[in-house]
Design a protein around this motif. Structure first.
Motif, PDB file in Angstrom:
ATOM      1  N   LEU A  30       0.871  -1.195   0.000  1.00  0.00           N
ATOM      2  CA  LEU A  30       0.000   0.000   0.000  1.00  0.00           C
ATOM      3  C   LEU A  30       0.899   1.233   0.000  1.00  0.00           C
ATOM      4  CD1 LEU A  30      -2.747  -0.976   2.623  1.00  0.00           C
ATOM      5  CD2 LEU A  30      -2.992  -0.864   0.150  1.00  0.00           C
ATOM      6  N   ARG A  31       1.195   1.819  -1.187  1.00  0.00           N
ATOM      7  CA  ARG A  31       0.736   1.358  -2.457  1.00  0.00           C
ATOM      8  C   ARG A  31       1.860   1.338  -3.493  1.00  0.00           C
ATOM      9  NH1 ARG A  31      -3.401   6.158  -3.061  1.00  0.00           N
ATOM     10  NH2 ARG A  31      -1.733   7.075  -1.813  1.00  0.00           N
ATOM     11  N   ALA A  32       3.057   1.798  -3.093  1.00  0.00           N
ATOM     12  CA  ALA A  32       4.083   2.107  -4.104  1.00  0.00           C
ATOM     13  C   ALA A  32       4.391   0.954  -5.059  1.00  0.00           C
ATOM     14  CB  ALA A  32       5.354   2.602  -3.425  1.00  0.00           C
ATOM     15  N   GLY A  86      -0.654  10.930  -8.590  1.00  0.00           N
ATOM     16  CA  GLY A  86      -0.528  10.588  -7.171  1.00  0.00           C
ATOM     17  C   GLY A  86       0.010   9.174  -7.036  1.00  0.00           C
ATOM     18  N   ASN A  87      -0.527   8.431  -6.075  1.00  0.00           N
ATOM     19  CA  ASN A  87      -0.038   7.071  -5.850  1.00  0.00           C
ATOM     20  C   ASN A  87      -1.161   6.038  -5.919  1.00  0.00           C
ATOM     21  OD1 ASN A  87       1.911   5.149  -5.341  1.00  0.00           O
ATOM     22  ND2 ASN A  87       1.858   5.383  -3.111  1.00  0.00           N
ATOM     23  N   SER A  88      -2.264   6.371  -6.616  1.00  0.00           N
ATOM     24  CA  SER A  88      -3.318   5.366  -6.827  1.00  0.00           C
ATOM     25  C   SER A  88      -3.007   4.609  -8.108  1.00  0.00           C
ATOM     26  CB  SER A  88      -4.680   6.037  -7.016  1.00  0.00           C
ATOM     27  OG  SER A  88      -5.182   6.457  -5.792  1.00  0.00           O
ATOM     28  N   THR A 105       8.327   9.582  -6.119  1.00  0.00           N
ATOM     29  CA  THR A 105       8.790   9.696  -4.735  1.00  0.00           C
ATOM     30  C   THR A 105       7.632   9.433  -3.783  1.00  0.00           C
ATOM     31  OG1 THR A 105       9.888  11.104  -3.102  1.00  0.00           O
ATOM     32  CG2 THR A 105       8.561  12.264  -4.755  1.00  0.00           C
ATOM     33  N   THR A 106       7.829   8.484  -2.866  1.00  0.00           N
ATOM     34  CA  THR A 106       6.771   8.167  -1.904  1.00  0.00           C
ATOM     35  C   THR A 106       7.365   8.178  -0.495  1.00  0.00           C
ATOM     36  OG1 THR A 106       7.043   5.755  -1.891  1.00  0.00           O
ATOM     37  CG2 THR A 106       5.658   6.681  -3.628  1.00  0.00           C
ATOM     38  N   THR A 107       6.478   8.165   0.488  1.00  0.00           N
ATOM     39  CA  THR A 107       6.943   8.308   1.871  1.00  0.00           C
ATOM     40  C   THR A 107       7.860   7.155   2.280  1.00  0.00           C
ATOM     41  OG1 THR A 107       4.733   9.223   2.268  1.00  0.00           O
ATOM     42  CG2 THR A 107       6.115   8.880   4.187  1.00  0.00           C
ATOM     43  N   ASN A 108       7.505   5.949   1.880  1.00  0.00           N
ATOM     44  CA  ASN A 108       8.259   4.780   2.372  1.00  0.00           C
ATOM     45  C   ASN A 108       8.854   3.899   1.265  1.00  0.00           C
ATOM     46  OD1 ASN A 108       7.255   5.066   5.313  1.00  0.00           O
ATOM     47  ND2 ASN A 108       5.360   4.974   4.142  1.00  0.00           N
ATOM     48  N   GLY A 109       8.049   3.629   0.231  1.00  0.00           N
ATOM     49  CA  GLY A 109       8.432   2.625  -0.764  1.00  0.00           C
ATOM     50  C   GLY A 109       9.694   2.966  -1.534  1.00  0.00           C
ATOM     51  N   THR A 110       9.771   4.183  -2.057  1.00  0.00           N
ATOM     52  CA  THR A 110      10.946   4.514  -2.870  1.00  0.00           C
ATOM     53  C   THR A 110      12.198   4.594  -1.989  1.00  0.00           C
ATOM     54  OG1 THR A 110      10.235   6.845  -2.801  1.00  0.00           O
ATOM     55  CG2 THR A 110       9.742   5.603  -4.801  1.00  0.00           C
ATOM     56  N   ASN A 220      -5.285   4.595   6.985  1.00  0.00           N
ATOM     57  CA  ASN A 220      -5.014   5.928   6.419  1.00  0.00           C
ATOM     58  C   ASN A 220      -5.690   6.076   5.053  1.00  0.00           C
ATOM     59  OD1 ASN A 220      -3.772   8.526   6.456  1.00  0.00           O
ATOM     60  ND2 ASN A 220      -2.239   7.770   5.002  1.00  0.00           N
ATOM     61  N   LEU A 221      -5.621   5.019   4.242  1.00  0.00           N
ATOM     62  CA  LEU A 221      -6.258   5.100   2.918  1.00  0.00           C
ATOM     63  C   LEU A 221      -7.781   5.152   3.052  1.00  0.00           C
ATOM     64  CD1 LEU A 221      -4.008   2.665   0.831  1.00  0.00           C
ATOM     65  CD2 LEU A 221      -3.978   5.159   0.848  1.00  0.00           C
ATOM     66  N   MET A 222      -8.335   4.445   4.025  1.00  0.00           N
ATOM     67  CA  MET A 222      -9.789   4.516   4.258  1.00  0.00           C
ATOM     68  C   MET A 222     -10.179   5.950   4.628  1.00  0.00           C
ATOM     69  SD  MET A 222     -11.134   1.541   3.755  1.00  0.00           S
ATOM     70  CE  MET A 222     -12.697   1.563   4.596  1.00  0.00           C
TER      71      MET A 222
HETATM   72  C1  MLT Z   1       4.578   4.834   0.542  1.00  0.00           C
HETATM   73  O1  MLT Z   1       5.499   4.607  -0.254  1.00  0.00           O
HETATM   74  O2  MLT Z   1       4.785   5.367   1.610  1.00  0.00           O
HETATM   75  C2  MLT Z   1       3.168   4.404   0.255  1.00  0.00           C
HETATM   76  O3  MLT Z   1       3.043   3.985  -1.031  1.00  0.00           O
HETATM   77  C3  MLT Z   1       2.153   5.338   0.837  1.00  0.00           C
HETATM   78  C4  MLT Z   1       0.823   5.418   0.096  1.00  0.00           C
HETATM   79  O4  MLT Z   1      -0.056   4.595   0.310  1.00  0.00           O
HETATM   80  O5  MLT Z   1       0.633   6.304  -0.713  1.00  0.00           O
END
Ligand code: MLT
Length: 256
Positions: A30-32, A86-88, A105-110, A220-222
Protein backbone atom coordinates in the motif's frame (compact mmCIF):
# COMPACT_ATOMS: atom_id res chain seq x y z
CA UNK A 1 22.92 -26.35 0.75
CA UNK A 2 19.66 -24.70 1.91
CA UNK A 3 18.64 -21.49 0.20
CA UNK A 4 18.48 -18.61 2.63
CA UNK A 5 15.43 -16.36 2.73
CA UNK A 6 15.64 -13.28 4.94
CA UNK A 7 12.69 -11.03 5.65
CA UNK A 8 13.55 -7.50 6.72
CA UNK A 9 10.39 -6.13 8.31
CA UNK A 10 11.80 -2.59 8.22
CA UNK A 11 14.51 -1.01 6.05
CA UNK A 12 16.32 0.23 9.18
CA UNK A 13 16.85 -3.36 10.30
CA UNK A 14 19.53 -4.18 7.74
CA UNK A 15 22.71 -2.58 6.51
CA UNK A 16 22.71 -1.99 2.74
CA UNK A 17 25.83 -4.17 2.40
CA UNK A 18 23.95 -7.14 3.97
CA UNK A 19 22.12 -7.50 0.64
CA UNK A 20 25.27 -7.87 -1.49
CA UNK A 21 25.28 -11.14 -3.44
CA UNK A 22 21.53 -11.61 -2.96
CA UNK A 23 18.32 -10.89 -4.81
CA UNK A 24 16.12 -8.28 -3.11
CA UNK A 25 12.36 -8.01 -3.45
CA UNK A 26 11.24 -4.63 -2.15
CA UNK A 27 7.60 -4.41 -1.19
CA UNK A 28 5.30 -1.57 -0.25
CA UNK A 29 1.95 -3.15 -1.01
CA UNK A 30 0.00 0.00 0.00
CA UNK A 31 0.74 1.36 -2.46
CA UNK A 32 4.08 2.11 -4.10
CA UNK A 33 5.01 -1.32 -5.43
CA UNK A 34 1.42 -2.07 -6.50
CA UNK A 35 1.41 1.21 -8.43
CA UNK A 36 4.79 0.42 -10.03
CA UNK A 37 3.47 -2.96 -11.24
CA UNK A 38 0.40 -1.35 -12.84
CA UNK A 39 2.44 1.52 -14.30
CA UNK A 40 4.74 -0.87 -16.16
CA UNK A 41 1.80 -3.04 -17.23
CA UNK A 42 0.27 0.11 -18.71
CA UNK A 43 3.40 0.81 -20.72
CA UNK A 44 5.41 3.27 -18.63
CA UNK A 45 8.97 3.24 -19.98
CA UNK A 46 10.67 3.56 -16.64
CA UNK A 47 10.09 4.69 -13.07
CA UNK A 48 12.87 6.74 -11.51
CA UNK A 49 12.73 6.37 -7.71
CA UNK A 50 13.59 9.62 -5.93
CA UNK A 51 14.19 10.16 -2.23
CA UNK A 52 12.85 13.71 -2.15
CA UNK A 53 10.30 15.90 -3.89
CA UNK A 54 13.10 18.31 -4.89
CA UNK A 55 15.04 15.51 -6.55
CA UNK A 56 11.99 14.54 -8.62
CA UNK A 57 11.25 18.14 -9.57
CA UNK A 58 14.86 18.60 -10.71
CA UNK A 59 14.32 15.78 -13.23
CA UNK A 60 11.14 17.31 -14.69
CA UNK A 61 12.73 19.23 -17.53
CA UNK A 62 14.79 16.29 -18.75
CA UNK A 63 13.25 13.67 -21.01
CA UNK A 64 13.29 12.07 -24.40
CA UNK A 65 11.45 12.24 -27.68
CA UNK A 66 8.18 11.14 -26.05
CA UNK A 67 8.18 14.13 -23.74
CA UNK A 68 9.30 15.45 -20.43
CA UNK A 69 9.55 13.22 -17.43
CA UNK A 70 6.29 13.00 -15.48
CA UNK A 71 6.19 13.41 -11.72
CA UNK A 72 4.34 10.97 -9.48
CA UNK A 73 4.08 10.14 -5.80
CA UNK A 74 2.59 11.07 -2.47
CA UNK A 75 3.27 12.34 0.99
CA UNK A 76 1.12 10.95 3.80
CA UNK A 77 -0.91 9.20 1.07
CA UNK A 78 -1.97 12.49 -0.55
CA UNK A 79 -0.95 13.76 -4.00
CA UNK A 80 1.97 16.20 -4.12
CA UNK A 81 1.12 19.68 -5.32
CA UNK A 82 2.26 20.29 -8.91
CA UNK A 83 2.80 16.56 -9.64
CA UNK A 84 1.14 14.83 -12.60
CA UNK A 85 0.20 11.66 -10.74
CA UNK A 86 -0.53 10.59 -7.17
CA UNK A 87 -0.04 7.07 -5.85
CA UNK A 88 -3.32 5.37 -6.83
CA UNK A 89 -2.69 2.51 -9.28
CA UNK A 90 -5.80 3.59 -11.21
CA UNK A 91 -4.26 6.99 -12.02
CA UNK A 92 -1.35 5.34 -13.84
CA UNK A 93 -3.44 4.33 -16.86
CA UNK A 94 -1.94 3.72 -20.29
CA UNK A 95 -3.31 7.12 -21.42
CA UNK A 96 -1.33 8.75 -18.62
CA UNK A 97 1.95 6.83 -18.64
CA UNK A 98 2.52 4.84 -21.86
CA UNK A 99 6.05 5.45 -23.20
CA UNK A 100 6.79 7.95 -20.47
CA UNK A 101 9.41 8.02 -17.75
CA UNK A 102 8.07 8.95 -14.32
CA UNK A 103 10.11 10.36 -11.43
CA UNK A 104 8.46 8.77 -8.39
CA UNK A 105 8.79 9.70 -4.74
CA UNK A 106 6.77 8.17 -1.90
CA UNK A 107 6.94 8.31 1.87
CA UNK A 108 8.26 4.78 2.37
CA UNK A 109 8.43 2.62 -0.76
CA UNK A 110 10.95 4.51 -2.87
CA UNK A 111 13.19 5.02 0.18
CA UNK A 112 13.17 1.29 0.93
CA UNK A 113 14.14 0.59 -2.68
CA UNK A 114 17.00 3.08 -2.65
CA UNK A 115 18.34 1.43 0.52
CA UNK A 116 18.41 -1.95 -1.26
CA UNK A 117 20.52 -1.11 -4.31
CA UNK A 118 23.59 -3.09 -3.19
CA UNK A 119 21.77 -6.38 -3.86
CA UNK A 120 22.81 -8.19 -7.07
CA UNK A 121 19.26 -7.72 -8.36
CA UNK A 122 16.60 -5.38 -7.01
CA UNK A 123 13.01 -6.31 -7.85
CA UNK A 124 9.75 -4.87 -6.62
CA UNK A 125 6.84 -7.06 -5.62
CA UNK A 126 3.21 -6.76 -4.59
CA UNK A 127 0.18 -9.06 -4.64
CA UNK A 128 -0.55 -7.63 -8.11
CA UNK A 129 2.50 -9.43 -9.55
CA UNK A 130 2.92 -12.08 -6.87
CA UNK A 131 3.06 -15.13 -9.18
CA UNK A 132 5.55 -13.53 -11.57
CA UNK A 133 7.89 -12.59 -8.71
CA UNK A 134 7.72 -16.07 -7.17
CA UNK A 135 8.39 -17.72 -10.54
CA UNK A 136 11.52 -15.63 -11.00
CA UNK A 137 12.73 -16.36 -7.47
CA UNK A 138 12.33 -20.08 -8.15
CA UNK A 139 14.62 -19.88 -11.17
CA UNK A 140 17.39 -18.01 -9.32
CA UNK A 141 19.65 -19.58 -6.72
CA UNK A 142 20.90 -16.54 -4.82
CA UNK A 143 19.88 -15.77 -1.22
CA UNK A 144 16.57 -13.90 -1.11
CA UNK A 145 15.96 -10.71 0.85
CA UNK A 146 12.38 -9.50 1.14
CA UNK A 147 12.53 -5.84 2.12
CA UNK A 148 9.32 -4.50 3.68
CA UNK A 149 9.00 -0.73 3.41
CA UNK A 150 6.84 -0.31 6.54
CA UNK A 151 5.11 2.94 7.37
CA UNK A 152 7.30 5.76 8.66
CA UNK A 153 9.47 3.49 10.73
CA UNK A 154 6.68 1.15 11.88
CA UNK A 155 6.20 -2.41 10.68
CA UNK A 156 3.22 -2.67 8.35
CA UNK A 157 0.85 -5.58 8.18
CA UNK A 158 0.36 -5.64 4.38
CA UNK A 159 4.09 -5.80 3.60
CA UNK A 160 4.50 -8.64 6.10
CA UNK A 161 1.53 -10.44 4.51
CA UNK A 162 3.20 -10.22 1.11
CA UNK A 163 6.50 -11.46 2.53
CA UNK A 164 4.66 -14.35 4.20
CA UNK A 165 2.88 -15.25 0.98
CA UNK A 166 6.20 -15.39 -0.89
CA UNK A 167 7.77 -17.57 1.81
CA UNK A 168 4.73 -19.86 1.68
CA UNK A 169 4.86 -20.19 -2.11
CA UNK A 170 8.61 -20.86 -2.17
CA UNK A 171 8.37 -23.36 0.67
CA UNK A 172 5.35 -25.31 -0.50
CA UNK A 173 4.96 -24.56 -4.21
CA UNK A 174 1.59 -23.82 -5.81
CA UNK A 175 -0.42 -26.98 -5.25
CA UNK A 176 -3.33 -25.76 -7.42
CA UNK A 177 -1.02 -25.43 -10.44
CA UNK A 178 1.46 -28.17 -9.57
CA UNK A 179 4.18 -25.51 -9.19
CA UNK A 180 7.65 -26.19 -7.90
CA UNK A 181 9.00 -25.34 -4.46
CA UNK A 182 12.54 -24.62 -3.32
CA UNK A 183 13.92 -27.94 -2.15
CA UNK A 184 15.46 -26.73 1.07
CA UNK A 185 14.83 -23.28 2.52
CA UNK A 186 16.51 -21.70 5.51
CA UNK A 187 14.06 -19.26 7.09
CA UNK A 188 15.12 -16.53 9.50
CA UNK A 189 12.81 -15.97 12.49
CA UNK A 190 11.14 -12.98 10.78
CA UNK A 191 10.36 -15.21 7.78
CA UNK A 192 8.69 -17.72 10.11
CA UNK A 193 6.68 -14.94 11.78
CA UNK A 194 5.39 -13.47 8.51
CA UNK A 195 4.54 -16.95 7.28
CA UNK A 196 2.16 -17.53 10.20
CA UNK A 197 0.74 -14.01 9.79
CA UNK A 198 -0.01 -14.77 6.13
CA UNK A 199 -1.48 -18.21 6.88
CA UNK A 200 -3.94 -16.79 9.40
CA UNK A 201 -5.11 -14.04 6.96
CA UNK A 202 -5.31 -16.41 4.00
CA UNK A 203 -7.44 -18.80 6.02
CA UNK A 204 -10.69 -16.84 5.76
CA UNK A 205 -12.62 -15.55 2.73
CA UNK A 206 -11.56 -12.00 1.89
CA UNK A 207 -9.09 -12.29 4.78
CA UNK A 208 -6.29 -10.55 2.89
CA UNK A 209 -8.42 -7.50 2.08
CA UNK A 210 -9.76 -7.32 5.61
CA UNK A 211 -6.31 -7.63 7.17
CA UNK A 212 -4.94 -4.93 4.87
CA UNK A 213 -7.82 -2.58 5.73
CA UNK A 214 -7.16 -3.06 9.44
CA UNK A 215 -3.47 -2.03 9.31
CA UNK A 216 -2.34 1.57 9.78
CA UNK A 217 -1.61 2.09 6.04
CA UNK A 218 -5.06 0.69 5.22
CA UNK A 219 -6.76 2.86 7.83
CA UNK A 220 -5.01 5.93 6.42
CA UNK A 221 -6.26 5.10 2.92
CA UNK A 222 -9.79 4.52 4.26
CA UNK A 223 -9.64 7.96 5.90
CA UNK A 224 -8.68 9.42 2.51
CA UNK A 225 -11.58 7.63 0.78
CA UNK A 226 -9.23 5.27 -1.08
CA UNK A 227 -10.72 1.88 -0.22
CA UNK A 228 -10.64 0.97 -3.93
CA UNK A 229 -6.84 1.14 -3.82
CA UNK A 230 -6.78 -1.39 -0.99
CA UNK A 231 -9.02 -3.68 -3.02
CA UNK A 232 -6.68 -3.34 -6.02
CA UNK A 233 -3.63 -4.02 -3.86
CA UNK A 234 -5.28 -7.13 -2.35
CA UNK A 235 -6.08 -8.64 -5.77
CA UNK A 236 -3.53 -11.23 -6.85
CA UNK A 237 -1.81 -11.74 -10.17
CA UNK A 238 -3.19 -8.97 -12.36
CA UNK A 239 0.27 -8.10 -13.67
CA UNK A 240 2.55 -10.63 -15.32
CA UNK A 241 5.85 -8.80 -15.12
CA UNK A 242 8.57 -8.10 -12.61
CA UNK A 243 9.78 -4.55 -12.10
CA UNK A 244 13.57 -4.42 -11.74
CA UNK A 245 15.71 -1.45 -10.72
CA UNK A 246 18.80 -1.05 -12.89
CA UNK A 247 21.43 1.17 -11.24
CA UNK A 248 23.03 2.15 -14.59
CA UNK A 249 19.84 3.79 -15.84
CA UNK A 250 18.47 4.59 -12.35
CA UNK A 251 15.15 3.26 -13.63
CA UNK A 252 12.72 0.53 -12.70
CA UNK A 253 11.56 -1.28 -15.82
CA UNK A 254 10.28 -4.79 -16.64
CA UNK A 255 12.90 -7.50 -15.98
CA UNK A 256 13.99 -9.46 -19.02
C1 MLT B 1 4.58 4.83 0.54
O1 MLT B 1 5.50 4.61 -0.25
O2 MLT B 1 4.78 5.37 1.61
C2 MLT B 1 3.17 4.40 0.25
O3 MLT B 1 3.04 3.98 -1.03
C3 MLT B 1 2.15 5.34 0.84
C4 MLT B 1 0.82 5.42 0.10
O4 MLT B 1 -0.06 4.59 0.31
O5 MLT B 1 0.63 6.30 -0.71
Amino acid sequence: MPRKISVHVLPALFEPSDLAGGIAVVTDVLRATTTIAYALKNGARGIIPCKTIDEAVALRETGNASGKILLGGERGGEPISGFDLGNSPSEWSSEAVADRDVAFTTTNGTRALLRSVLADRVLTGAFANFGAVCDLLLTDSRPIHIVCAGTVGEVSTEDCLFAGAVVDRLASGDSSEGGAAVEELELCDAAQLVLSHWKSAADSPDGLFRAMKAGSGGRNLMRLGLEADIRTAATLDQVDLIPEYLPQSRRISPAN
